[in-house]
Design a protein around this motif. Structure first.
Motif, PDB file in Angstrom:
ATOM      1  N   ASN A   5      43.316  36.804  44.228  1.00  0.00           N
ATOM      2  CA  ASN A   5      42.180  35.883  44.239  1.00  0.00           C
ATOM      3  C   ASN A   5      41.171  36.289  45.308  1.00  0.00           C
ATOM      4  O   ASN A   5      39.963  36.271  45.073  1.00  0.00           O
ATOM      5  CB  ASN A   5      42.669  34.452  44.461  1.00  0.00           C
ATOM      6  CG  ASN A   5      41.533  33.462  44.400  1.00  0.00           C
ATOM      7  OD1 ASN A   5      40.596  33.650  43.639  1.00  0.00           O
ATOM      8  ND2 ASN A   5      41.612  32.406  45.197  1.00  0.00           N
ATOM      9  N   ALA A   6      41.633  36.654  46.486  1.00  0.00           N
ATOM     10  CA  ALA A   6      40.735  37.078  47.557  1.00  0.00           C
ATOM     11  C   ALA A   6      39.986  38.347  47.168  1.00  0.00           C
ATOM     12  O   ALA A   6      38.771  38.482  47.408  1.00  0.00           O
ATOM     13  CB  ALA A   6      41.518  37.289  48.847  1.00  0.00           C
ATOM     14  N   LEU A   7      40.683  39.304  46.552  1.00  0.00           N
ATOM     15  CA  LEU A   7      40.048  40.556  46.116  1.00  0.00           C
ATOM     16  C   LEU A   7      39.018  40.299  45.024  1.00  0.00           C
ATOM     17  O   LEU A   7      37.913  40.839  45.055  1.00  0.00           O
ATOM     18  CB  LEU A   7      41.120  41.533  45.631  1.00  0.00           C
ATOM     19  CG  LEU A   7      40.616  42.909  45.217  1.00  0.00           C
ATOM     20  CD1 LEU A   7      39.990  43.617  46.415  1.00  0.00           C
ATOM     21  CD2 LEU A   7      41.753  43.722  44.639  1.00  0.00           C
ATOM     22  N   LEU A   8      39.349  39.443  44.049  1.00  0.00           N
ATOM     23  CA  LEU A   8      38.419  39.121  42.973  1.00  0.00           C
ATOM     24  C   LEU A   8      37.192  38.386  43.510  1.00  0.00           C
ATOM     25  O   LEU A   8      36.057  38.687  43.121  1.00  0.00           O
ATOM     26  CB  LEU A   8      39.127  38.270  41.913  1.00  0.00           C
ATOM     27  CG  LEU A   8      38.275  37.889  40.696  1.00  0.00           C
ATOM     28  CD1 LEU A   8      37.896  39.131  39.920  1.00  0.00           C
ATOM     29  CD2 LEU A   8      39.014  36.907  39.812  1.00  0.00           C
ATOM     30  N   THR A   9      37.377  37.463  44.413  1.00  0.00           N
ATOM     31  CA  THR A   9      36.254  36.742  45.017  1.00  0.00           C
ATOM     32  C   THR A   9      35.344  37.697  45.780  1.00  0.00           C
ATOM     33  O   THR A   9      34.111  37.622  45.678  1.00  0.00           O
ATOM     34  CB  THR A   9      36.775  35.635  45.955  1.00  0.00           C
ATOM     35  OG1 THR A   9      37.623  34.769  45.219  1.00  0.00           O
ATOM     36  CG2 THR A   9      35.633  34.843  46.554  1.00  0.00           C
TER      37      THR A   9
END
Length: 125
Positions: free
Chosen positions: A9-13
């Protein structure tokens, strides 16, 4: 320790934020462009004028078209579609438009031209 889904999620954001910034930069850079195209069209000759039986007239024209459209090409422009249109009034319609000639300009180098041509499409009014 963070879970796999938290890291994903952090990488996608982060990726979506960078993509949004790139899109905003591209939009701003295209809006800062101030194109200044020039064109001149001269009617050199009326080749023939024919009155048709149902009341309309048809005209064939010789045109001299000179244009410098190089400033319209930006990083976001692949080609230009250009056309010459005639506008006139009739008792029925306040505005009539007829396309006389058109062309596709594929590159910035070919966007500066001078041609001597007749109308490509019938001019019936």
């Amino acid at each position: 320790m963070h879970s796999f889904w938290y890291r994903a999620n952090a990488l996608l954001t982060f990726a979506v934020t960078i993509l949004a910034l790139l899109c905003a930069t591209a939009s701003i850079s295209d809006n800062l462009n101030a194109p200044s195209p020039t064109a001149e069209i001269q009617v050199l000759n009326i080749n023939w004028f024919q009155k048709q039986t149902h009341g309309n007239d048809e005209v064939s024209l010789t045109l001299n078209i000179t244009a410098d459209l190089q400033s319209l090409f930006t990083w976001n422009t692949k080609q230009l579609f250009i056309f010459v249109a005639a506008e006139y009034k009739t008792p029925k319609n306040a505005l009539n438009q007829v396309s006389l000639w058109d062309d596709i300009i594929p590159t910035k180098e070919s966007a500066k031209f001078s041609i001597h041509t007749s109308n490509k499409y019938r001019f019936v009014y």
